[in-house]
Design an enzyme around this catalytic site. Structure first.
Site, mmCIF file in Angstrom:
data_model
loop_
_atom_site.group_PDB
_atom_site.id
_atom_site.type_symbol
_atom_site.label_atom_id
_atom_site.label_comp_id
_atom_site.label_asym_id
_atom_site.label_seq_id
_atom_site.Cartn_x
_atom_site.Cartn_y
_atom_site.Cartn_z
ATOM 1 N N TYR A 32 0.832 -1.209 0.000
ATOM 2 C CA TYR A 32 0.000 0.000 0.000
ATOM 3 C C TYR A 32 0.865 1.257 0.000
ATOM 4 O O TYR A 32 2.069 1.206 0.256
ATOM 5 C CB TYR A 32 -0.963 0.002 1.197
ATOM 6 C CG TYR A 32 -0.326 0.399 2.517
ATOM 7 C CD1 TYR A 32 0.516 -0.465 3.205
ATOM 8 C CD2 TYR A 32 -0.547 1.662 3.066
ATOM 9 C CE1 TYR A 32 1.092 -0.097 4.405
ATOM 10 C CE2 TYR A 32 0.026 2.040 4.276
ATOM 11 C CZ TYR A 32 0.852 1.154 4.935
ATOM 12 O OH TYR A 32 1.430 1.520 6.112
ATOM 13 N N ARG A 51 8.233 3.408 -4.999
ATOM 14 C CA ARG A 51 8.333 2.501 -3.850
ATOM 15 C C ARG A 51 7.287 1.392 -3.959
ATOM 16 O O ARG A 51 7.560 0.231 -3.644
ATOM 17 C CB ARG A 51 8.163 3.298 -2.535
ATOM 18 C CG ARG A 51 8.300 2.420 -1.304
ATOM 19 C CD ARG A 51 8.291 3.227 -0.020
ATOM 20 N NE ARG A 51 7.007 3.883 0.230
ATOM 21 C CZ ARG A 51 6.772 4.743 1.200
ATOM 22 N NH1 ARG A 51 7.761 5.056 2.048
ATOM 23 N NH2 ARG A 51 5.584 5.283 1.366
ATOM 24 N N ARG A 102 -8.352 -20.919 -0.062
ATOM 25 C CA ARG A 102 -7.315 -20.358 0.812
ATOM 26 C C ARG A 102 -6.137 -21.321 0.800
ATOM 27 O O ARG A 102 -6.247 -22.456 1.277
ATOM 28 C CB ARG A 102 -7.849 -20.200 2.240
ATOM 29 C CG ARG A 102 -6.807 -19.620 3.199
ATOM 30 C CD ARG A 102 -7.328 -19.507 4.626
ATOM 31 N NE ARG A 102 -6.269 -19.024 5.518
ATOM 32 C CZ ARG A 102 -5.346 -19.815 6.085
ATOM 33 N NH1 ARG A 102 -5.366 -21.127 5.876
ATOM 34 N NH2 ARG A 102 -4.407 -19.307 6.859
ATOM 35 N N HIS A 104 -1.627 -21.167 0.805
ATOM 36 C CA HIS A 104 -0.554 -20.193 1.017
ATOM 37 C C HIS A 104 0.245 -19.762 -0.216
ATOM 38 O O HIS A 104 0.542 -18.583 -0.362
ATOM 39 C CB HIS A 104 0.410 -20.697 2.096
ATOM 40 C CG HIS A 104 -0.153 -20.608 3.485
ATOM 41 N ND1 HIS A 104 -1.285 -21.283 3.881
ATOM 42 C CD2 HIS A 104 0.259 -19.902 4.569
ATOM 43 C CE1 HIS A 104 -1.553 -21.009 5.139
ATOM 44 N NE2 HIS A 104 -0.629 -20.170 5.595
ATOM 45 N N LYS A 151 6.511 -2.043 2.212
ATOM 46 C CA LYS A 151 5.308 -1.377 2.745
ATOM 47 C C LYS A 151 4.112 -2.310 2.582
ATOM 48 O O LYS A 151 3.231 -2.118 1.738
ATOM 49 C CB LYS A 151 5.074 -0.035 2.048
ATOM 50 C CG LYS A 151 4.165 0.894 2.857
ATOM 51 C CD LYS A 151 4.268 2.317 2.373
ATOM 52 C CE LYS A 151 3.237 3.239 2.983
ATOM 53 N NZ LYS A 151 3.348 3.454 4.416
ATOM 54 N N GLU A 184 12.383 3.058 14.072
ATOM 55 C CA GLU A 184 11.455 4.101 13.587
ATOM 56 C C GLU A 184 10.242 4.124 14.510
ATOM 57 O O GLU A 184 10.236 3.479 15.551
ATOM 58 C CB GLU A 184 11.057 3.819 12.136
ATOM 59 C CG GLU A 184 10.377 2.475 11.925
ATOM 60 C CD GLU A 184 9.941 2.219 10.480
ATOM 61 O OE1 GLU A 184 9.924 3.156 9.658
ATOM 62 O OE2 GLU A 184 9.599 1.060 10.181
ATOM 63 N N LEU A 208 11.035 1.480 7.158
ATOM 64 C CA LEU A 208 10.447 1.801 5.864
ATOM 65 C C LEU A 208 11.259 2.940 5.236
ATOM 66 O O LEU A 208 11.573 3.910 5.929
ATOM 67 C CB LEU A 208 8.994 2.251 6.053
ATOM 68 C CG LEU A 208 8.267 2.440 4.724
ATOM 69 C CD1 LEU A 208 7.808 1.096 4.181
ATOM 70 C CD2 LEU A 208 7.094 3.371 4.875
HETATM 71 N N1 PDD Z 1 2.868 5.475 7.374
HETATM 72 N N2 PDD Z 1 7.509 4.062 8.780
HETATM 73 C C1 PDD Z 1 6.341 3.407 8.847
HETATM 74 C C2 PDD Z 1 6.288 2.128 9.599
HETATM 75 C C3 PDD Z 1 5.195 3.929 8.220
HETATM 76 O O1 PDD Z 1 4.031 3.266 8.277
HETATM 77 C C4 PDD Z 1 5.280 5.177 7.543
HETATM 78 C C5 PDD Z 1 4.106 5.790 6.851
HETATM 79 C C6 PDD Z 1 6.522 5.826 7.505
HETATM 80 C C7 PDD Z 1 6.722 7.142 6.784
HETATM 81 O O2 PDD Z 1 6.685 6.965 5.388
HETATM 82 P P1 PDD Z 1 6.254 8.130 4.398
HETATM 83 O O3 PDD Z 1 7.081 9.299 4.737
HETATM 84 O O4 PDD Z 1 6.546 7.571 3.061
HETATM 85 O O5 PDD Z 1 4.791 8.401 4.618
HETATM 86 C C8 PDD Z 1 7.611 5.247 8.118
HETATM 87 C C9 PDD Z 1 1.708 5.774 6.575
HETATM 88 C C10 PDD Z 1 1.464 7.219 6.363
HETATM 89 C C11 PDD Z 1 0.506 4.991 7.061
HETATM 90 O O6 PDD Z 1 0.676 3.802 7.312
HETATM 91 O O7 PDD Z 1 -0.589 5.537 7.147
#
Ligand code: PDD
Length: 287
Positions: A32, A51, A102, A104, A151, A184, A208
């Site tokens: 996403y 990305r 379903r 895997h 992501k 993070e 991320l």
């Molecule tokens: N979150 N790290 C994580 C774990 C994140 O979920 C996000 C973003 C970021 C920052 O990434 P970016 O600058 O590309 O938005 C870092 C989004 C906004 C969310 O899950 O809603």
């Protein structure tokens, strides 16, 4: 009313439907993005799309849309949702699609599910350390998986950590690995400032590769007036920092003034935050 996009069709968000056999639903098997648009202008649109394309390739979801086709789709969706307001986030979700059972392993011949919708986001914060919203965090050991650079829509690990912060009255959870090194936040990247020098953890599988993080690093390096480093940061350094910031597409650069109930630095928003946020704000639409 939010107009969503689902597999080629446009419809009111509340009417969008997918199969319960969708692997996004069963396994969290998808990728996403969340992309901010202010008054119709995107921040980091192409880096977000790149990305996502990299994430899809990493987990072998075969989605044939090119970066330009994605751009056209997302810009068009924002235009269709103009009446929702000035500041919109676009959520983009591509799952591996719905098989007939379903099972895997990655199925053959199943079309990915593509779903996008817009939602309202806040006005950008003022570049003013006396007026900006301040954040309070709790720290906790990062117990997510070892592919945090992807992501993935499988966000239970992040959700559990976010909830730890939320249920103790904080705005976010700040995470560290088993070596006591900063990774993070549960939904954002993190920066610290000590003696005027800005630092953020190295981009590896533990974090991320945030687009906001990238825009900050690139715009600060181009400006040249502030010193910034990508390096390993211990939690001792975090606790001793003059400033802590968390960054994401929806928060931009958010100053943290409390960590685990204690003030960060002198407990007020720092001067370096204000300088960095001014530089970021002046150049964010160039990305
Ligand atoms: N979150 N790290 C994580 C774990 C994140 O979920 C996000 C973003 C970021 C920052 O990434 P970016 O600058 O590309 O938005 C870092 C989004 C906004 C969310 O899950 O809603």
């Amino acid at each position: 009313m939010s107009i969503s996009f689902l597999n080629g069709d446009y419809m009111p968000l509340e009417e969008a439907r997918i199969s319960p056999l969708d692997r996004g639903f069963l396994f969290g098997d998808g990728i996403y993005e969340v992309i901010p648009y202010y008054k119709g202008k995107s921040v980091g649109l192409m880096p977000h799309i790149e990305r996502m394309i990299n994430g899809l390739a990493a987990i072998e979801i075969k989605c044939t849309k090119t970066a330009d086709e994605w751009k056209e789709l997302l810009d068009d969706l924002v235009a269709r949702n103009e009446s929702m307001g000035d500041n919109l986030g676009v959520y983009v979700h591509v799952s591996r699609g719905a098989d007939v059972k379903r099972y895997h392993p990655y199925p053959e011949g199943v079309e990915p599910t593509v779903f996008c919708f817009c939602f309202n986001i806040k006005d950008p914060e003022p570049v003013d350390r006396t007026k900006v919203t301040q954040y309070s965090l709790v720290s906790t050991e990062d117990l997510r998986w070892q592919r945090c650079h992807i992501k993935s829509t499988a966000l239970l690990g992040n959700v559990i950590h976010f909830q730890e912060g939320y249920s103790s009255g904080a705005d976010e959870a700040l995470l560290y690995n088993a070596n006591g090194e900063l990774t993070e936040g549960s939904s954002c990247n993190a920066f610290i400032v000590k003696d005027g020098i800005i630092a953020t953890p190295i981009q590896d599988n533990q974090i991320l590769p945030g687009i906001t993080r990238r825009i900050i690093l690139d715009s600060l390096k181009a400006d040249g007036s502030l010193q910034v480093e990508e390096r390993t940061i211990t939690m001792d350094e975090v606790r001793d920092a003059d400033e802590i910031w968390i960054t994401s597409s929806s928060k931009e650069i958010a100053p943290v003034t409390k960590l685990d109930g204690k003030p960060v630095g002198d407990g007020s928003v720092g001067e370096i935050w204000e300088k960095a946020f001014a530089i970021y704000t002046a150049s964010k639409y160039d990305f």
